[in-house]
Scaffold this motif. Structure first.
Motif, mmCIF file in Angstrom:
data_model
loop_
_atom_site.group_PDB
_atom_site.id
_atom_site.type_symbol
_atom_site.label_atom_id
_atom_site.label_comp_id
_atom_site.label_asym_id
_atom_site.label_seq_id
_atom_site.Cartn_x
_atom_site.Cartn_y
_atom_site.Cartn_z
ATOM 1 N N GLY A 20 0.801 -1.218 0.000
ATOM 2 C CA GLY A 20 0.000 0.000 0.000
ATOM 3 C C GLY A 20 0.833 1.267 0.000
ATOM 4 N N LYS A 23 0.515 3.586 -4.513
ATOM 5 C CA LYS A 23 -0.818 3.304 -5.050
ATOM 6 C C LYS A 23 -0.692 3.104 -6.557
ATOM 7 C CE LYS A 23 -2.761 3.982 -1.016
ATOM 8 N NZ LYS A 23 -1.505 4.025 -0.236
ATOM 9 N N ALA A 188 -34.246 -2.060 -10.388
ATOM 10 C CA ALA A 188 -33.504 -3.310 -10.589
ATOM 11 C C ALA A 188 -34.316 -4.366 -11.337
ATOM 12 C CB ALA A 188 -33.046 -3.867 -9.237
ATOM 13 N N ILE A 203 -25.292 -5.118 -19.379
ATOM 14 C CA ILE A 203 -25.917 -3.952 -18.740
ATOM 15 C C ILE A 203 -25.530 -3.941 -17.272
ATOM 16 C CG2 ILE A 203 -28.103 -2.802 -18.197
ATOM 17 C CD1 ILE A 203 -29.328 -4.105 -20.643
ATOM 18 N N TYR A 206 -24.249 1.102 -11.764
ATOM 19 C CA TYR A 206 -23.136 1.536 -10.932
ATOM 20 C C TYR A 206 -23.499 2.727 -10.062
ATOM 21 C CZ TYR A 206 -20.896 -1.558 -14.165
ATOM 22 O OH TYR A 206 -20.588 -2.659 -14.908
ATOM 23 N N ARG A 221 -23.351 -1.948 -22.827
ATOM 24 C CA ARG A 221 -22.072 -2.205 -23.471
ATOM 25 C C ARG A 221 -22.164 -3.410 -24.411
ATOM 26 N NH1 ARG A 221 -17.222 -0.833 -21.091
ATOM 27 N NH2 ARG A 221 -18.254 -0.241 -19.178
ATOM 28 N N ASP B 15 -16.864 -5.717 -13.956
ATOM 29 C CA ASP B 15 -16.589 -5.336 -15.341
ATOM 30 C C ASP B 15 -16.114 -3.891 -15.446
ATOM 31 O OD1 ASP B 15 -17.543 -7.797 -16.034
ATOM 32 O OD2 ASP B 15 -19.424 -7.096 -16.898
ATOM 33 N N GLU B 16 -16.666 -3.028 -14.596
ATOM 34 C CA GLU B 16 -16.396 -1.600 -14.780
ATOM 35 C C GLU B 16 -14.963 -1.233 -14.415
ATOM 36 O OE1 GLU B 16 -17.818 -2.893 -12.278
ATOM 37 O OE2 GLU B 16 -17.912 -1.602 -10.510
ATOM 38 N N ILE B 17 -14.312 -2.068 -13.590
ATOM 39 C CA ILE B 17 -12.891 -1.838 -13.296
ATOM 40 C C ILE B 17 -12.055 -2.299 -14.492
ATOM 41 C CG2 ILE B 17 -10.973 -2.392 -11.737
ATOM 42 C CD1 ILE B 17 -13.149 -0.834 -10.326
ATOM 43 N N ARG B 21 -13.581 2.150 -16.908
ATOM 44 C CA ARG B 21 -14.575 3.210 -16.699
ATOM 45 C C ARG B 21 -14.527 3.696 -15.249
ATOM 46 N NH1 ARG B 21 -19.375 3.404 -14.617
ATOM 47 N NH2 ARG B 21 -20.722 5.109 -15.249
ATOM 48 N N LYS B 23 -12.150 3.734 -11.878
ATOM 49 C CA LYS B 23 -10.784 3.480 -11.408
ATOM 50 C C LYS B 23 -10.868 2.950 -9.979
ATOM 51 C CE LYS B 23 -8.953 5.197 -15.174
ATOM 52 N NZ LYS B 23 -10.228 5.288 -15.929
ATOM 53 N N ILE B 27 -8.125 -1.212 -3.711
ATOM 54 C CA ILE B 27 -6.919 -2.030 -3.533
ATOM 55 C C ILE B 27 -5.906 -1.290 -2.654
ATOM 56 C CG2 ILE B 27 -4.944 -3.087 -4.685
ATOM 57 C CD1 ILE B 27 -6.765 -3.493 -7.165
ATOM 58 N N GLY B 28 -5.568 -0.072 -3.023
ATOM 59 C CA GLY B 28 -4.568 0.691 -2.271
ATOM 60 C C GLY B 28 -5.000 0.941 -0.831
ATOM 61 N N PRO B 76 -28.399 -4.594 -5.599
ATOM 62 C CA PRO B 76 -29.699 -5.204 -5.887
ATOM 63 C C PRO B 76 -29.934 -5.547 -7.356
ATOM 64 C CG PRO B 76 -29.951 -2.833 -5.751
ATOM 65 C CD PRO B 76 -28.486 -3.129 -5.502
ATOM 66 N N THR B 77 -29.008 -5.193 -8.250
ATOM 67 C CA THR B 77 -29.317 -5.383 -9.677
ATOM 68 C C THR B 77 -28.834 -6.741 -10.193
ATOM 69 O OG1 THR B 77 -27.373 -4.070 -10.270
ATOM 70 C CG2 THR B 77 -29.479 -2.918 -10.185
ATOM 71 N N ASP B 79 -26.749 -7.667 -12.267
ATOM 72 C CA ASP B 79 -25.311 -7.897 -12.469
ATOM 73 C C ASP B 79 -24.572 -8.080 -11.139
ATOM 74 O OD1 ASP B 79 -26.057 -5.181 -12.086
ATOM 75 O OD2 ASP B 79 -24.115 -4.485 -12.797
ATOM 76 N N ASP B 80 -25.283 -8.050 -10.032
ATOM 77 C CA ASP B 80 -24.660 -8.259 -8.716
ATOM 78 C C ASP B 80 -24.754 -9.737 -8.360
ATOM 79 O OD1 ASP B 80 -23.887 -5.554 -7.940
ATOM 80 O OD2 ASP B 80 -26.034 -5.126 -7.968
ATOM 81 N N VAL B 134 -23.471 2.675 6.344
ATOM 82 C CA VAL B 134 -23.726 3.717 5.350
ATOM 83 C C VAL B 134 -25.074 3.510 4.670
ATOM 84 C CG1 VAL B 134 -22.890 4.831 3.242
ATOM 85 C CG2 VAL B 134 -21.249 3.983 4.954
ATOM 86 N N VAL B 151 -18.513 0.211 -3.468
ATOM 87 C CA VAL B 151 -18.483 1.665 -3.259
ATOM 88 C C VAL B 151 -17.496 1.953 -2.123
ATOM 89 C CG1 VAL B 151 -19.844 3.674 -2.541
ATOM 90 C CG2 VAL B 151 -20.869 1.949 -4.053
ATOM 91 N N SER B 153 -16.744 4.227 0.138
ATOM 92 C CA SER B 153 -17.125 4.652 1.497
ATOM 93 C C SER B 153 -17.794 3.515 2.265
ATOM 94 C CB SER B 153 -18.044 5.877 1.435
ATOM 95 O OG SER B 153 -19.188 5.577 0.664
ATOM 96 N N ILE B 154 -18.551 2.683 1.560
ATOM 97 C CA ILE B 154 -19.205 1.548 2.226
ATOM 98 C C ILE B 154 -18.182 0.466 2.554
ATOM 99 C CG2 ILE B 154 -21.014 -0.207 2.025
ATOM 100 C CD1 ILE B 154 -22.465 1.632 0.074
#
Lengths: 249, 249
Positions: A20, A23, A188, A203, A206, A221, B15-17, B21, B23, B27-28, B76-77, B79-80, B134, B151, B153-154
Motif C-alpha cells: 500500500g 498506489k 432493478a 448492462i 453503478y 455495453r 466489469d467496470e474496473i 470506466r 478506477k 486495492i490501495g 440489488p441489480t 449484475d450483482d 452507510v 463503493v 465509502s461503504i
C-alpha cells in the motif's frame, strides 16, 4: 458481429503495491487504453517481487488471454527480477542483449554503465525490445507478453509504442444512461428484464457517492452499436415508466 | 521473531474496473490498512462479473491465504452476482437471511422493500453478517472470506467493522532512506550487497518522477525492528561511501 475478440490480462509486479506504500496508477490507465483500442481486459493480478509468484502468474495469464502486459521490476537493483522470471516462465535463456546494451551505451558513458545498469539489458532470448523514450532502458515483448516499467510515465510511453503492433478486435460501444432520483432497488427488476431481453448486451448498474448524494449510472455495453442503441432505449423506457408510476425516492 | 504470519488476498469483482470506466480505489486502501494492522497482503486479482471467474478466483485465493477480501457485486441489480458465486465457491446454499431481511425492513417500508432489494439479503448458509452503517445492506463473512461492497465509502466502513475480528501478526516495520542525487544504477551494486548481508530484511529501491525530477527511495522492511535499523544503517553507510567517492550524477 462475427468480428474476433482480442483479450488481455495485466500483471502488476511489486511488493510496494501490496504494502500500500505505492498506489497503483497503471491498472486503470491500461484498462481504459485497451478498451479504447478494442482489446478486452479480462483479468488483473498483483503479485510480489518473488520469482515463483511471477512465473506462476505469467504462465497462468499468458496461456489464457491473447496478450499479457506486465508492469514493474525491470530496473537496475537487486529487487528487479521481472526479466529473469519472465525468461523462466517461457523456458528460455536470458543474457545481456546486444541491442539493449547499445541503447544503454548511448545514454551512459563507459564509467557510468555500471554492472547494475547493464542488468537492465538482460532480455530473454527471442524477445523484441520495446523502446523507452523517457529513460532509455527498454521493455520487451516475448511471445504474447509485453514487459513494461512500473513508473507510470515510462509505462505509458512504452504502451504508446506497443499499441500499433497489437491485433485489435471490434471496439466496445458504450452508452451510459443516468438514472437521477431513482434508486437501484426500484429499477432493478425492470433493468433485469431489459437485460434478459437483450442477451448480447452487457448492462451494469453503478452507484457512486458524489458531493450531491447518490448517483446511479446504467452502463450498456456491446460491440454491436445497434444492439447498444436498442438496449439503451429500452433502459430509458423502463426508467420513464417508473417515473410515470411515481417512484418512491 | 517467531511470531506468526497472517496473509491475505483481495479479489476485486467488476466489469467496470476492467473496462477502465471506474478506477479502483479499494486495492490501495485495503493494502495500506492491512499492512498497518499486521496482515500481509500477498496477492490481488480483478475479475469480471462472470460467475465461473468469481468462483475460480475465490477458491484459488481463499485456500492459499489466511484471509480473502472481496469488493463489489453485492447490490440489488441483476449484475450483482457475488453472493451467489461465493456460496457456490464454498459449496453451500444461499437464501434470504432473516437477519439481513430484518436490517432491510428497518431501512425500507414494505412497499419500498422490492424483490430486487431483498436480493441484498441473500447470504450464503453459515455466513456472519458484516454491518454496513452507510446504506444498511450488509456484507458477510463465510469461513476466511469477507465479502464487501464496491463503493469505497461503504467498503471502508465495513472494513472498520471487520478489522477487530481479524487475527493479526507482527506489524511490518518500515524505514525509508532517501537517496537524493544518486541514481539507482550507481547504488544498485552496494544495495545488493547490503541486501545479501541482511537476508531477513526486504530492501526495495523505488524511483519515481516528481516535479523536481527523479526521486529514489530505498525502503527497508521487516518484522524485526532491530534488523530494519541495522539494514537501514548499512544502506545509509553505503550511500555515504558513494557520495565520498564523488558520485557521477
Amino acid at each position: 458481429m462475427a468480428e474476433k475478440t482480442v483479450t488481455a490480462a495485466i500483471l502488476v509486479i511489486g511488493d510496494e503495491i501490496l504494502s500500500g506504500r505505492t498506489k497503483d496508477k497503471n491498472i486503470g490507465y491500461i484498462a481504459e487504453y485497451l478498451t479504447a483500442i478494442g482489446v478486452d481486459l479480462r483479468e488483473v493480478r498483483v503479485v510480489p517481487d518473488v520469482e515463483e509468484e511471477i512465473v506462476g502468474a505469467v504462465n497462468a495469464l499468458r496461456t489464457r488471454y491473447t496478450y499479457l502486459f506486465t508492469t514493474g521490476g525491470i530496473g537496475p537493483t537487486h529487487d528487479d527480477i521481472t526479466a529473469d522470471a519472465v525468461a523462466k516462465a517461457f523456458g528460455v535463456a536470458i543474457d545481456h542483449d546486444p541491442r539493449a546494451v547499445a541503447i544503454l551505451r548511448e545514454r551512459y558513458s563507459a564509467e557510468e554503465l555500471t554492472e547494475a545498469r547493464l542488468r537492465m539489458a538482460r532480455i530473454p532470448a527471442g524477445a523484441d525490445l520495446v523502446e523507452n523514450p523517457v529513460s532509455k532502458a527498454p521493455g520487451f515483448r516475448i511471445g504474447n507478453t509485453f514487459v513494461m516499467a512500473g513508473v507510470p510515465s515510462i509505462m505509458q510511453a512504452m504502451l504508446d509504442n506497443i499499441a500499433p503492433t497489437l491485433e485489435t478486435g471490434a471496439r466496445m460501444v458504450v452508452e451510459t444512461v443516468e438514472a437521477p432520483g431513482i434508486p437501484e432497488g426500484i429499477y432493478a427488476a425492470a433493468l433485469g428484464d431489459v437485460a434478459k431481453a437483450h442477451p448480447g448486451v452487457s448492462i451494469g448498474s453503478y452507484p457512486s457517492f458524489t458531493a450531491g448524494g447518490f448517483r446511479n449510472q446504467i452502463v450498456v455495453r456491446s460491440k454491436d452499436p445497434a444492439a447498444v442503441a436498442a438496449a439503451a432505449e429500452a433502459v430509458r423506457g423502463a426508467l420513464e415508466r417508473l417515473r410515470g408510476d411515481g417512484v418512491p425516492a
